[in-house]
Design an enzyme around this catalytic site. Structure first.
Site, PDB file in Angstrom:
ATOM      1  N   SER A  98      59.123 -93.405  53.028  1.00 22.24           N
ATOM      2  CA  SER A  98      58.906 -94.805  52.642  1.00 22.24           C
ATOM      3  C   SER A  98      60.150 -95.638  52.861  1.00 22.24           C
ATOM      4  CB  SER A  98      58.564 -94.907  51.152  1.00 22.24           C
ATOM      5  OG  SER A  98      57.507 -94.082  50.825  1.00 22.24           O
ATOM      6  N   HIS A 137      54.551 -94.302  59.063  1.00 22.53           N
ATOM      7  CA  HIS A 137      54.468 -94.566  57.622  1.00 22.53           C
ATOM      8  C   HIS A 137      53.071 -95.023  57.228  1.00 22.53           C
ATOM      9  CE1 HIS A 137      55.908 -97.048  53.939  1.00 22.53           C
ATOM     10  NE2 HIS A 137      55.585 -95.830  53.584  1.00 22.53           N
ATOM     11  N   GLU A 159      52.890 -98.062  59.696  1.00 24.53           N
ATOM     12  CA  GLU A 159      54.106 -98.607  60.315  1.00 24.53           C
ATOM     13  C   GLU A 159      54.635 -97.545  61.281  1.00 24.53           C
ATOM     14  OE1 GLU A 159      55.694-101.521  56.716  1.00 24.53           O
ATOM     15  OE2 GLU A 159      56.499 -99.497  56.825  1.00 24.53           O
ATOM     16  N   ASN A 182      57.758-102.322  52.388  1.00 22.02           N
ATOM     17  CA  ASN A 182      58.596-102.039  51.222  1.00 22.02           C
ATOM     18  C   ASN A 182      59.836-102.916  51.148  1.00 22.02           C
ATOM     19  OD1 ASN A 182      57.005-100.220  49.877  1.00 22.02           O
ATOM     20  ND2 ASN A 182      57.759 -98.480  51.053  1.00 22.02           N
TER      21      ASN A 182
HETATM   22  N1  NAD Z   1      52.814 -91.810  47.302  1.00 22.41           N
HETATM   23  C1  NAD Z   1      52.907 -92.932  47.996  1.00 22.41           C
HETATM   24  O1  NAD Z   1      52.428 -93.993  47.588  1.00 22.41           O
HETATM   25  C2  NAD Z   1      53.594 -92.909  49.334  1.00 22.41           C
HETATM   26  C3  NAD Z   1      53.246 -93.891  50.284  1.00 22.41           C
HETATM   27  C4  NAD Z   1      53.838 -93.850  51.554  1.00 22.41           C
HETATM   28  C5  NAD Z   1      54.789 -92.870  51.841  1.00 22.41           C
HETATM   29  N2  NAD Z   1      55.123 -91.945  50.874  1.00 22.41           N
HETATM   30  C6  NAD Z   1      56.112 -90.921  51.257  1.00 22.41           C
HETATM   31  O2  NAD Z   1      55.398 -89.728  51.591  1.00 22.41           O
HETATM   32  C7  NAD Z   1      56.176 -88.578  51.210  1.00 22.41           C
HETATM   33  C8  NAD Z   1      55.349 -87.697  50.282  1.00 22.41           C
HETATM   34  O3  NAD Z   1      54.956 -88.425  49.152  1.00 22.41           O
HETATM   35  P1  NAD Z   1      53.768 -87.945  48.206  1.00 22.41           P
HETATM   36  O4  NAD Z   1      53.483 -89.061  47.274  1.00 22.41           O
HETATM   37  O5  NAD Z   1      52.651 -87.361  49.002  1.00 22.41           O
HETATM   38  O6  NAD Z   1      54.483 -86.751  47.406  1.00 22.41           O
HETATM   39  P2  NAD Z   1      53.826 -85.577  46.580  1.00 22.41           P
HETATM   40  O7  NAD Z   1      54.792 -85.186  45.541  1.00 22.41           O
HETATM   41  O8  NAD Z   1      52.408 -85.913  46.166  1.00 22.41           O
HETATM   42  O9  NAD Z   1      53.694 -84.373  47.653  1.00 22.41           O
HETATM   43  C9  NAD Z   1      54.794 -83.756  48.250  1.00 22.41           C
HETATM   44  C10 NAD Z   1      54.389 -82.333  48.672  1.00 22.41           C
HETATM   45  O10 NAD Z   1      55.431 -81.801  49.459  1.00 22.41           O
HETATM   46  C11 NAD Z   1      55.640 -80.448  49.113  1.00 22.41           C
HETATM   47  N3  NAD Z   1      57.005 -80.099  49.467  1.00 22.41           N
HETATM   48  C12 NAD Z   1      58.163 -80.505  48.865  1.00 22.41           C
HETATM   49  N4  NAD Z   1      59.220 -79.998  49.526  1.00 22.41           N
HETATM   50  C13 NAD Z   1      58.731 -79.288  50.562  1.00 22.41           C
HETATM   51  C14 NAD Z   1      59.337 -78.547  51.615  1.00 22.41           C
HETATM   52  N5  NAD Z   1      60.663 -78.451  51.731  1.00 22.41           N
HETATM   53  N6  NAD Z   1      58.537 -77.946  52.513  1.00 22.41           N
HETATM   54  C15 NAD Z   1      57.188 -78.056  52.426  1.00 22.41           C
HETATM   55  N7  NAD Z   1      56.551 -78.741  51.443  1.00 22.41           N
HETATM   56  C16 NAD Z   1      57.325 -79.350  50.533  1.00 22.41           C
HETATM   57  C17 NAD Z   1      55.347 -80.381  47.624  1.00 22.41           C
HETATM   58  O11 NAD Z   1      54.992 -79.072  47.225  1.00 22.41           O
HETATM   59  C18 NAD Z   1      54.189 -81.384  47.501  1.00 22.41           C
HETATM   60  O12 NAD Z   1      52.940 -80.737  47.625  1.00 22.41           O
HETATM   61  C19 NAD Z   1      57.481 -89.130  50.631  1.00 22.41           C
HETATM   62  O13 NAD Z   1      58.440 -89.202  51.651  1.00 22.41           O
HETATM   63  C20 NAD Z   1      57.071 -90.519  50.155  1.00 22.41           C
HETATM   64  O14 NAD Z   1      58.155 -91.412  50.105  1.00 22.41           O
HETATM   65  C21 NAD Z   1      54.535 -91.945  49.660  1.00 22.41           C
END
Ligand code: NAD
Length: 387
Positions: A119, A140, A152, A190
């Site tokens: 993000s 993104h 994005e 963002n």
């Molecule tokens: N949640 C949102 O609204 C949103 C929106 C856009 C982008 N993002 C970005 O997307 C990414 C994930 O966010 P999310 O909300 O899905 O998080 P989340 O916590 O729901 O999921 C993350 C997953 O990654 C796994 N994980 C962590 N470290 C790992 C590794 N080293 N190897 C393999 N798996 C691993 C975890 O077990 C978990 O299942 C982040 O970079 C976040 O900034 C989030």
């Protein structure tokens, strides 16, 4: 470069990763979903099965079994050997992402493209962890990925230009609306959306209006789907505050992006919003939501102030070529459901009115936070439009 036969790998099976995997599988690709936490992977598998069954019931998917059959759920990176594109969606931590990209690159083919769903982190910095940084880019998606149209597309400084064109095409094939964004903090959404939260908090902190009134003004008079306080409680302060702080730090502490103590204290108290039962509002059972003072004159002042700040961010992003005018407006309507694009809004109000609001704030406060974009000033002087 990409075709329906390209196998898509997704790293991280959380909220974003499983949503992105669903989008790719529904677009006809074979998908490898990987997580280093087996419980998270099992949970994602069960919830994908349930979601696809519901979509079949609604007639949105012909055969849930067929789409589920396209998935491989993997706990070893070797499963990525035949992938054409990998999209990473693990925790938002630069060091962890860099280490992961380094190992993933050793598990994939020479031609595999590596994308991050970060993000707010620098794609260039993630690419620098790879031996072939030209194959790295940002893709993104927005939450929930199957429902939000915006993606994005972010080239790193090192990215191969042809790769970006192919990724834009692929996202369109997936039914998404791709926009091209420069690798700058917060990309488009963002970055441009920050004043929606920070200016609303500022108005509240100064006692100009209470939270319920600000939320009412922004929804009823401004046409936004959710008021800023309701939305921040919904997103969670652990996420929303952290993005604000990251963007502020990444912009070398530009006061325009300064976080607030009100929100920081909520985070410190563990009042993260809806998910903990308390944030700006109290969601405990039996609690009634505070009533808004439905004062239209006050409401219009609130909307003018917050929207002028949002417009200023969009105009400054245009000025600094973060994205095209068209993509800036698409991003805010398709990524965060704004009632209209901010540049279209600026044209509706006229650049002169927007500038007058900002200059009025600057004269009152003498804070750099309210400095108007030079492009807005030029457009106002020339009585020109932004779009
Ligand atoms: N949640 C949102 O609204 C949103 C929106 C856009 C982008 N993002 C970005 O997307 C990414 C994930 O966010 P999310 O909300 O899905 O998080 P989340 O916590 O729901 O999921 C993350 C997953 O990654 C796994 N994980 C962590 N470290 C790992 C590794 N080293 N190897 C393999 N798996 C691993 C975890 O077990 C978990 O299942 C982040 O970079 C976040 O900034 C989030």
């Amino acid at each position: 470069m990409f075709s329906k036969d390209s196998i898509i790998g997704v790293i991280g099976s959380g909220a974003m990763g499983s949503g992105i995997a669903q989008v790719a599988a529904m677009a006809g690709h074979k998908v490898v979903l990987y997580d280093n936490n087996s419980a998270a992977l099992e949970k994602a598998q069960a919830s994908l099965k349930q979601t696809l069954a519901k979509l079949q019931e609604k007639g949105k998917v012909a055969s849930a079994d067929e789409v589920m059959g396209r998935f491989r759920f993997a706990s070893e990176l070797t499963a990525f050997a035949d992938c054409g594109l990998i999209i990473e969606a693990i925790i938002e931590n630069l060091d962890v992402k860099k280490k992961l990209f380094d190992i993933v690159e050793q598990a994939v083919s020479e031609t595999c493209v590596l994308a991050s769903n970060t993000s707010s982190l620098s794609i260039t910095s993630i690419a620098a962890a790879c031996k072939k940084p030209e194959r790295v880019m940002g893709l993104h998606f927005f939450n929930p990925a199957p429902l939000m149209a915006l993606v994005e597309v972010i080239p790193a400084v090192q990215s191969d230009a042809a790769l970006i064109d192919d990724a834009m095409k692929l996202m369109k094939e997936w039914g998404k609306v791709p926009v091209l964004a420069k690798d700058t903090p917060g990309f488009i959404v963002n970055r441009v959306a920050r004043p929606f939260y920070s200016e609303a908090i500022r108005i509240y902190e100064e006692g100009i209006a209470d939270m319920a009134t600000i939320d009412w003004a922004m929804t009823e008079l401004g046409g936004f789907r959710m008021g800023p306080f309701t939305l921040m409680d919904y997103i969670g302060h652990d996420v929303n505050y952290v993005v604000t702080e990251t963007v502020f730090q990444s912009f070398f502490y530009d006061p325009r992006y300064k976080p607030s103590f009100s929100q920081k204290r909520l985070l410190e108290a563990g009042w993260l919003g809806r998910k903990t039962g308390r944030g700006f509002y109290n969601y405990a059972e039996g609690m009634t939501m505070p009533e808004a003072t439905k004062d239209t004159t006050l409401g219009n002042v609130i909307v003018e102030r917050v929207v002028a700040m949002l417009i200023n961010e969009a105009v400054e992003a245009l000025h600094l070529r973060v994205a095209s005018a068209k993509d800036l407006d698409l991003a805010m309507t398709k990524g965060v459901n704004y009632p209209k694009g901010l540049l279209a809004w600026a044209d509706e109000w006229g650049a002169e009115k927007c500038l007058a609001i900002l200059d009025g704030l600057y004269n009152d406060y003498h804070e750099d936070r309210y400095r108007a974009s030079v492009l807005l000033r030029k457009k106002a002087l020339a009585k020109d439009t932004l779009l």
